[in-house]
Structures are given as C-alpha cells and as structure tokens.
Design a protein around this motif. Structure first.
Motif, PDB file in Angstrom:
ATOM      1  N   LYS A 104       0.861  -1.169   0.000  1.00  0.00           N
ATOM      2  CA  LYS A 104       0.000   0.000   0.000  1.00  0.00           C
ATOM      3  C   LYS A 104       0.902   1.224   0.000  1.00  0.00           C
ATOM      4  CE  LYS A 104      -3.817  -2.020   2.552  1.00  0.00           C
ATOM      5  NZ  LYS A 104      -4.742  -1.861   3.665  1.00  0.00           N
ATOM      6  N   TRP A 111       3.832   6.630  -4.053  1.00  0.00           N
ATOM      7  CA  TRP A 111       2.791   6.825  -5.061  1.00  0.00           C
ATOM      8  C   TRP A 111       3.410   7.224  -6.391  1.00  0.00           C
ATOM      9  CZ3 TRP A 111      -1.742   4.843  -5.328  1.00  0.00           C
ATOM     10  CH2 TRP A 111      -2.466   4.553  -4.170  1.00  0.00           C
ATOM     11  N   SER A 115       3.094   5.128  -9.757  1.00  0.00           N
ATOM     12  CA  SER A 115       2.557   5.796 -10.937  1.00  0.00           C
ATOM     13  C   SER A 115       3.487   5.604 -12.141  1.00  0.00           C
ATOM     14  CB  SER A 115       2.367   7.290 -10.636  1.00  0.00           C
ATOM     15  OG  SER A 115       1.949   7.978 -11.777  1.00  0.00           O
ATOM     16  N   ARG A 140      -6.115   4.727  -5.925  1.00  0.00           N
ATOM     17  CA  ARG A 140      -6.039   5.296  -4.572  1.00  0.00           C
ATOM     18  C   ARG A 140      -7.263   4.916  -3.746  1.00  0.00           C
ATOM     19  NH1 ARG A 140      -2.191   9.363  -3.649  1.00  0.00           N
ATOM     20  NH2 ARG A 140      -1.058   9.977  -5.520  1.00  0.00           N
ATOM     21  N   GLN A 141      -8.444   4.983  -4.362  1.00  0.00           N
ATOM     22  CA  GLN A 141      -9.677   4.604  -3.671  1.00  0.00           C
ATOM     23  C   GLN A 141      -9.662   3.115  -3.337  1.00  0.00           C
ATOM     24  OE1 GLN A 141     -11.921   6.533  -2.444  1.00  0.00           O
ATOM     25  NE2 GLN A 141     -13.367   4.979  -1.817  1.00  0.00           N
ATOM     26  N   LYS A 144      -7.433   2.609  -0.424  1.00  0.00           N
ATOM     27  CA  LYS A 144      -8.079   3.161   0.767  1.00  0.00           C
ATOM     28  C   LYS A 144      -9.114   2.186   1.351  1.00  0.00           C
ATOM     29  CE  LYS A 144     -10.497   7.321   2.258  1.00  0.00           C
ATOM     30  NZ  LYS A 144     -11.091   8.596   1.833  1.00  0.00           N
TER      31      LYS A 144
END
Length: 158
Positions: A104, A111, A115, A140-141, A144
């Motif tokens: 994660k 990130w 990416s 990202r969602q 999460k």
C-alpha cells in the motif's frame, strides 16, 4: 457411509505446486467457499505472506510477497505469458523467491514510484493524461478500501 472422492483442479495438479484443490476454480469448480471462509482467508494474509498464482496456459507461477497487509485478487495476469493465473490462497512454501511485491503506497514518493511503474506497464504514449489520472484516482480509492497493489520485486525491495 458416504465417501468423498479426492478431486484436483487442473491448475493445481498440473502446476509446480501440487495441492488438493479446496477453492472454486474456473477450470473445475470443485467447491464453493462460504462467505465466512473467505473472510478467514483474507484475515490470514499478513505482512511478509507469500502467495503463488499458477497460469492455466503456460503452467508457470507468479509469486508475490506482501510488504503490507491487505486484500489481493484471486486471479491476475501471468507475468510469463499474459493469460489468467489463479491464486493458491497462500498455501505455498513461504520461502519462495518473489516476482512481485504487494504493498500500500503510503508516501508521496511511493505513489510516484507506483505511478511511473504503471505508466511503463501500460506502455501507451497515446494514453491521455486525464485517463491515467482517473485510473490513479481509482487505484487510490481501491487501496483506501483495503486493497494492495503490485509492483515488480526489483522496483521495491522488502
């Protein structure tokens, strides 16, 4: 007295990891997991857990190791041939060398690393920036909500 026959899924019996199939596989549909069994399996996935996915076509394994706790998919694309590979549900030797890291991203640098990795993986210079940004927002969602993402083991050392 009813005797239960031992059934093997084609992926498990022909793959390099020969285990009795207790999951519902696309190839054989041996059995179905109940909701509480799925929850038990997901709760066992912990940091440093190793899983293997066996491809139904080339029969090779893709091995992942978790850096972070989280939910991983039951199927993924085989890194060897691109066809579907099915999970062994973490019932594999935990000392296998891994191809991918499940993690994660938790910093801007991670990130950014993910990416860049994803852009390279898509290898599509014509992909509009807006489409890629929308895809990253969805990732990202997804993270999460408890999922992990995969990155090549040579990109993220654990």
């Amino acid at each position: 007295m009813k005797t239960e026959s031992i059934k093997y899924c084609r992926l498990h019996s022909n793959g390099t990891i020969d285990k009795r199939c207790k999951e519902q596989c696309v190839s054989c549909g041996v059995s179905q997991l109940k909701d509480n069994e799925v929850q038990d399996i997901q709760s066992e996935v912990d940091v440093n857990s190793v899983n293997a996915y066996t491809c139904g076509s080339c029969k090779k394994n893709t091995v992942i190791k978790h850096r972070d706790k989280g939910v991983a998919p039951f199927f993924l694309k085989c890194i060897h041939c691109g066809n579907n590979a099915i999970s062994h549900m973490y019932k594999v030797p935990q000392d296998l060398a891994h191809d991918l890291v499940a993690f994660k991203p938790n910093t801007k640098a991670e990130w950014k690393l993910y990416s860049k990795y994803l852009k390279d993986w898509y290898n599509d210079p014509t992909m509009p920036t807006k489409d890629f940004d929308n895809a990253m927002a969805a990732v990202r969602q997804h993270v999460k909500l408890g999922a992990v993402v995969f990155i090549s083991a040579d990109k993220l050392k654990i």
